[in-house]
Design a protein around this motif. Structure first.
Motif, mmCIF file in Angstrom:
data_model
loop_
_atom_site.group_PDB
_atom_site.id
_atom_site.type_symbol
_atom_site.label_atom_id
_atom_site.label_comp_id
_atom_site.label_asym_id
_atom_site.label_seq_id
_atom_site.Cartn_x
_atom_site.Cartn_y
_atom_site.Cartn_z
ATOM 1 N N LEU A 56 0.544 -0.781 0.189
ATOM 2 C CA LEU A 56 0.207 -0.182 -0.416
ATOM 3 C C LEU A 56 0.920 1.271 -0.021
ATOM 4 C CD1 LEU A 56 -2.905 -1.313 2.439
ATOM 5 C CD2 LEU A 56 -3.203 -0.355 -0.504
ATOM 6 N N ILE A 57 1.741 1.155 -0.030
ATOM 7 C CA ILE A 57 2.685 2.239 0.266
ATOM 8 C C ILE A 57 3.537 2.763 -1.249
ATOM 9 C CG2 ILE A 57 4.930 3.265 1.083
ATOM 10 C CD1 ILE A 57 4.885 1.568 3.117
ATOM 11 N N LEU A 58 3.335 1.766 -1.972
ATOM 12 C CA LEU A 58 3.593 2.602 -3.104
ATOM 13 C C LEU A 58 2.432 2.903 -3.866
ATOM 14 C CD1 LEU A 58 4.390 -1.214 -4.337
ATOM 15 C CD2 LEU A 58 5.733 0.758 -4.171
ATOM 16 N N ASN A 59 1.213 3.532 -2.874
ATOM 17 C CA ASN A 59 0.163 4.340 -3.605
ATOM 18 C C ASN A 59 0.941 5.707 -3.604
ATOM 19 O OD1 ASN A 59 -1.736 3.027 -4.534
ATOM 20 N ND2 ASN A 59 -2.739 2.737 -2.191
ATOM 21 N N SER A 60 1.280 5.832 -2.736
ATOM 22 C CA SER A 60 2.099 7.414 -2.465
ATOM 23 C C SER A 60 3.510 7.734 -2.853
ATOM 24 C CB SER A 60 2.148 8.474 -0.647
ATOM 25 O OG SER A 60 3.059 6.694 -0.110
ATOM 26 N N MET A 61 4.120 6.025 -3.100
ATOM 27 C CA MET A 61 5.462 6.760 -3.275
ATOM 28 C C MET A 61 5.456 4.915 -4.291
ATOM 29 S SD MET A 61 7.771 7.548 -0.012
ATOM 30 C CE MET A 61 7.132 5.583 0.682
ATOM 31 N N PRO A 62 5.682 5.617 -5.398
ATOM 32 C CA PRO A 62 5.566 3.824 -6.555
ATOM 33 C C PRO A 62 7.311 3.976 -7.163
ATOM 34 C CG PRO A 62 3.980 6.351 -8.003
ATOM 35 C CD PRO A 62 4.335 6.471 -5.916
ATOM 36 N N LYS A 63 8.068 5.438 -7.156
ATOM 37 C CA LYS A 63 9.100 4.762 -7.747
ATOM 38 C C LYS A 63 10.193 4.155 -6.525
ATOM 39 C CE LYS A 63 8.567 7.576 -11.399
ATOM 40 N NZ LYS A 63 8.945 8.695 -12.685
ATOM 41 N N MET A 64 9.431 4.147 -5.112
ATOM 42 C CA MET A 64 10.967 3.916 -3.628
ATOM 43 C C MET A 64 11.473 2.680 -4.036
ATOM 44 S SD MET A 64 7.895 2.037 -1.076
ATOM 45 C CE MET A 64 9.073 1.639 0.043
ATOM 46 N N GLY A 65 10.958 1.467 -5.094
ATOM 47 C CA GLY A 65 11.161 -0.065 -5.362
ATOM 48 C C GLY A 65 12.836 0.365 -6.868
ATOM 49 N N ARG A 66 13.739 -0.344 -6.381
ATOM 50 C CA ARG A 66 14.615 -0.338 -7.460
ATOM 51 C C ARG A 66 14.533 -0.952 -8.524
ATOM 52 N NH1 ARG A 66 19.469 -4.323 -7.456
ATOM 53 N NH2 ARG A 66 18.576 -5.714 -6.170
ATOM 54 N N THR A 67 15.274 -0.319 -9.661
ATOM 55 C CA THR A 67 14.568 -1.168 -11.019
ATOM 56 C C THR A 67 15.646 -2.662 -10.824
ATOM 57 O OG1 THR A 67 15.504 0.730 -12.118
ATOM 58 C CG2 THR A 67 15.573 -0.657 -13.327
ATOM 59 N N VAL A 68 14.184 -3.705 -11.531
ATOM 60 C CA VAL A 68 15.140 -4.619 -11.036
ATOM 61 C C VAL A 68 16.203 -5.063 -12.211
ATOM 62 C CG1 VAL A 68 13.973 -7.153 -11.901
ATOM 63 C CG2 VAL A 68 12.888 -5.639 -9.872
ATOM 64 N N PRO A 69 17.218 -5.487 -11.577
ATOM 65 C CA PRO A 69 18.517 -5.634 -12.027
ATOM 66 C C PRO A 69 18.426 -6.897 -13.752
ATOM 67 C CG PRO A 69 19.217 -6.151 -10.424
ATOM 68 C CD PRO A 69 17.865 -5.495 -10.777
ATOM 69 N N GLU A 70 17.560 -8.190 -13.408
ATOM 70 C CA GLU A 70 17.199 -8.946 -14.224
ATOM 71 C C GLU A 70 16.821 -8.560 -15.518
ATOM 72 O OE1 GLU A 70 17.612 -11.188 -10.243
ATOM 73 O OE2 GLU A 70 16.271 -8.788 -11.080
ATOM 74 N N ILE A 71 15.918 -6.779 -15.443
ATOM 75 C CA ILE A 71 15.255 -6.929 -16.510
ATOM 76 C C ILE A 71 15.883 -5.612 -17.191
ATOM 77 C CG2 ILE A 71 12.999 -6.164 -15.565
ATOM 78 C CD1 ILE A 71 11.696 -7.620 -18.089
ATOM 79 N N ASN A 72 16.069 -4.431 -15.848
ATOM 80 C CA ASN A 72 16.450 -3.725 -16.015
ATOM 81 C C ASN A 72 15.523 -2.379 -17.543
ATOM 82 O OD1 ASN A 72 17.851 -1.069 -15.594
ATOM 83 N ND2 ASN A 72 19.624 -1.183 -17.699
ATOM 84 N N ARG A 73 14.301 -2.317 -16.643
ATOM 85 C CA ARG A 73 13.559 -1.809 -17.565
ATOM 86 C C ARG A 73 13.343 -0.665 -16.314
ATOM 87 N NH1 ARG A 73 9.394 -4.933 -20.115
ATOM 88 N NH2 ARG A 73 7.731 -4.170 -20.381
ATOM 89 N N LYS A 74 12.730 0.916 -16.423
ATOM 90 C CA LYS A 74 12.615 1.463 -15.559
ATOM 91 C C LYS A 74 11.037 1.596 -14.468
ATOM 92 C CE LYS A 74 10.560 5.614 -18.614
ATOM 93 N NZ LYS A 74 11.357 6.746 -18.935
ATOM 94 N N GLU A 75 10.175 0.846 -15.318
ATOM 95 C CA GLU A 75 8.690 0.659 -15.041
ATOM 96 C C GLU A 75 8.378 -0.660 -13.978
ATOM 97 O OE1 GLU A 75 8.345 -1.402 -18.498
ATOM 98 O OE2 GLU A 75 9.711 0.376 -17.889
ATOM 99 N N ILE A 76 9.650 -1.294 -14.268
ATOM 100 C CA ILE A 76 9.718 -2.562 -13.352
ATOM 101 C C ILE A 76 11.177 -2.534 -12.033
ATOM 102 C CG2 ILE A 76 10.267 -5.182 -13.283
ATOM 103 C CD1 ILE A 76 9.125 -5.367 -15.810
ATOM 104 N N ARG A 77 9.957 -2.951 -11.290
ATOM 105 C CA ARG A 77 10.628 -2.368 -9.355
ATOM 106 C C ARG A 77 10.255 -3.316 -8.418
ATOM 107 N NH1 ARG A 77 12.515 2.968 -9.329
ATOM 108 N NH2 ARG A 77 12.297 4.183 -11.406
ATOM 109 N N GLY A 78 11.512 -3.682 -7.670
ATOM 110 C CA GLY A 78 11.168 -4.209 -6.772
ATOM 111 C C GLY A 78 12.042 -3.416 -4.921
ATOM 112 N N ILE A 79 10.695 -4.134 -4.615
ATOM 113 C CA ILE A 79 11.208 -3.907 -3.213
ATOM 114 C C ILE A 79 11.284 -4.786 -2.161
ATOM 115 C CG2 ILE A 79 10.036 -1.234 -2.927
ATOM 116 C CD1 ILE A 79 6.873 -3.087 -1.813
ATOM 117 N N ILE A 80 12.093 -4.247 -1.167
ATOM 118 C CA ILE A 80 12.601 -5.478 -0.374
ATOM 119 C C ILE A 80 11.647 -6.020 0.648
ATOM 120 C CG2 ILE A 80 14.117 -6.901 1.514
ATOM 121 C CD1 ILE A 80 15.101 -6.739 -1.388
#
Length: 98
Positions: free
Chosen positions: A40-64
């Motif tokens: 739910l935190i992604l609602n206010s901060m959608p870019k908080m995750g880093r880019t996923v290195p396996e695919i390196n596309r700015k719209e695909i991200r991951g959070i721990i």
């Protein structure tokens, strides 16, 4: 933003919770609640995750989240949760192109 969960992400969350519940059903229930809160935190901060290195596309991200990566895609008006993987697992690229 609207958050949607792919069938794969729902399956992964269910599998993980089921595994946790073998030892501790209360912890499994808390894990599910906590992962939904984290997303739910992604609602206010959608870019908080880093880019996923396996695919390196700015719209695909991951959070721990604990020992897991929540992989998501930022779309025009929504966020799609694509999959959940243990941090030690290989992330198959085909799970990211949903």
């Amino acid at each position: 933003m609207k958050i949607t969960w792919s069938p794969l992400a729902i399956d992964r969350a269910s599998e993980i919770a089921e595994y946790i519940s073998l030892d501790n059903p209360t912890a499994a229930s808390k894990w599910i609640d906590d992962i939904f809160e984290k997303v739910l935190i992604l609602n206010s901060m959608p870019k908080m995750g880093r880019t996923v290195p396996e695919i390196n596309r700015k719209e695909i991200r991951g959070i721990i989240f604990g020992n897991y990566r929540i992989i998501y895609r930022i779309e025009e008006m929504s966020i799609a949760i694509l999959t959940i993987r243990h941090t030690k697992q290989i992330l198959p690229v085909d799970e990211l192109i949903a």
